[in-house]
Structures are given as C-alpha cells and as structure tokens.
Design a protein around this motif. Sequence first.
Motif, short mmCIF file in Angstrom:
data_model
loop_
_atom_site.label_atom_id
_atom_site.label_comp_id
_atom_site.label_asym_id
_atom_site.label_seq_id
_atom_site.Cartn_x
_atom_site.Cartn_y
_atom_site.Cartn_z
N PHE A 1 10.47 -1.10 9.45
CA PHE A 1 10.40 -1.58 8.07
C PHE A 1 9.10 -2.33 7.77
CE2 PHE A 1 14.99 -1.14 8.79
CZ PHE A 1 15.33 -0.34 7.70
N PHE B 1 13.69 -7.91 8.37
CA PHE B 1 12.77 -6.79 8.26
C PHE B 1 11.34 -7.10 8.72
CE2 PHE B 1 15.59 -4.76 4.78
CZ PHE B 1 16.39 -4.19 5.77
N ILE C 1 14.79 -0.50 0.44
CA ILE C 1 15.03 -0.11 1.84
C ILE C 1 15.08 1.41 1.94
CG2 ILE C 1 16.65 -0.27 3.77
CD1 ILE C 1 17.67 -2.90 2.47
#
Length: 363
Positions: free
Chosen positions: A94, A88, A302
């Motif tokens: 992200f 990420f 997430i």
Amino acid sequence: MLLVIVDHVEGFRFDFGLSSFWGNPAVPMLGQLGVTLFFVLSGFLITYLLLEEKEKLGEIKFGAFYLRRVLRIWPLYYVVVILGLFVFPHLDFFFFPHQTPLVSQSLGMKTALYAFILPNVAKELYPAVPYLSQAWSIGVEEQFYIIWPVLVHFSRSYLRNFVLLAGGVFVVAQLSWALTTPQRHILPINEVTDFIKNFLFFFRIQCMAIGGIFALVLLRNWTGILSVLTSRLVQAAAWTLTLALIVRGQTIPYATHEMYSVLFGVLVLNLAQTDTSVVSLRHKWLDYLGRISYGLYMLHGIAVVVGIRVASLLVADASPAHHLLTFLVAVVVSILLAALSYHYLETPFLTIKKRFARIQSGS
C-alpha cells in the motif's frame, strides 16, 4: 460514487507515474461534483427527517439525532483513519509514492485532528494522507450536523434560515477568494489567508442547505413550485445541462458548486417522487449500492491501489488494458470491501441506531 472513483483512479495513476487522463480538467471535476451531489442528497434527507420529526412529534431530540449520526458515521470512519495513519504506511503493498513518507510528519497533530472529526482542517494544514484524502467531506458533514438540527428546531421560518446560511457561507467563501487573489492584493497572501480561502472553498455546507430547501418544498407540498420542478421539461433540462457540463468539464462562472447543487436538487427531488421522475432508479442492485455507499466512499481508495497493483502484475503498464483493468478491479474490490464493511462492521451499529429513530426513513 462512480464519479469519485473515476477521479481517484486517474489521480492515483498519475501519482504512481502511470498514463492517466488527470490532465483533462473534466476528470478532477468529476470527483468534486460527486461530493457536491453527496452533500445535496445528505442535506435533502437529513432536513426532510428533521422537519418531519418536528412537525409530527413537536420537537427534535438533539441527543437522539447526534447519537444516530455517531452510530452511522464513526465506526467505519475511525477504522479507515487507523488504517491510513498507522497500518498502511508500514505495508509495502500500500506504499503511495511521494506521500507515504510524509505521514509520520506531525503525526500527533494529524491524529488529534482526525480523532476529533476535523479531517477538513487536517487537509488544509498538512499534505494529503494516502487513503484518507476523501475523509475531508466527512468533517464537513459532521460540522453541518452540529448546526442544522438547532436551526431547524428553533427556526420559525425554515426557508429564511436556509437561504441565510447558504447565502452567507457562499458570500464569505467568494469574498475570501476575491480578497486573496494576486491581482487585488487587498489581503496579504500568507499561510493564514491561504488556509481560510481553501478551507471555505471545501466547507460546502451551503450545498447541503440547498438540498434542505428542496426537502422543505417537498415536505410542505408547495404545489406551485412542485408543479414546475417536477415538470418533464424542467427535469429534461436539468438532466441535459448537468450531463453536458460534466462531460465537457465546464464550470458555471461565479457560483459553480452552488449552481450544480440547484441542478442536483431538482434531480434528487424528482427521484424522491417516483411518480413524477423521468428517470427511475428503483432497482434492487441500485438500492443495495445505495445502502453500502458510505463504505464505497470511504474504502474505494484502497481498492484503486489494489487495482493498480493487480493490473501491473498482469499487463504492461503503458497498455490501454492496464488502464481498463485498474478501473474494473477498483470498482469490483470497492463493492466487495463496502459489502463486507456494511454487513460485518456497520450493520451491528445500524441495528442499535434504529432504536433511537423517531422518524423512519425510506429505503
């Protein structure tokens, strides 16, 4: 689990510079209490199964117990750790403001701590790693699992040891806070004392021990205590007090999480005894959410970021619709990710885990 998601939706929105309720003291407390409830429930279930194994089979097989925990916890844990540390940080979608650039600092030591299931130590030594901030509780759980089977196996007085452990950790934690407050100056305030204070604050194995006490009461069928704990009056009082304290954002002086653990223990005990509980959670969809709850916990961060990105594409950042859409997408995506994890990652290991089960747990 929903309490933790609400907490992180508001916290993440604040980190992304969006409107949030993070300034309301009730919001951060939701996540903390959600984890405390998780600890109490875990202590209740694990203790019940360990006690039943010892009483029915005469002993506790430590190897089988630890292997079951490994097969349940490690696969998804390490997937999330790899994503958080190595994947990420290199994906723009992200990117986490103010935190992603810090991931590369002391990466080797962070990797070692997470690899050896010490995320609660990493939490106190280094800035939070995006998508791994929730993992600290997994470290506490695993450390509890090392201690608890030994205590249950070799103890002649379960209740005495439960009380000694819960009381001991609580006293040490309270002393660490008392001795390092600026008003007292009894101990110097430095990196070492600050680490000890914060580590002990989150090292809530006493909450799991409290859950274990309620399991002991149920398994041993202590009718006098059970008649009180399962009465409608006590249940109504526990539900009312718990919900009122959560909504108002209040804490109980001097013993916050321990007192909440007692309230949660009353609720868990009665929910485990469906014939006495004034609240029923026996529904197929709730049972399914319970089965995928570990994935919900590990993967919801997430989903929250996905919710923020999706909401920002569809509505104005400052609108109430952005806030609502973030939450709805976060919940839906959390369930989807957890379901995928459960069926395609966790289930193969759970199938192996069943081979080492000496006492079958309920749904």
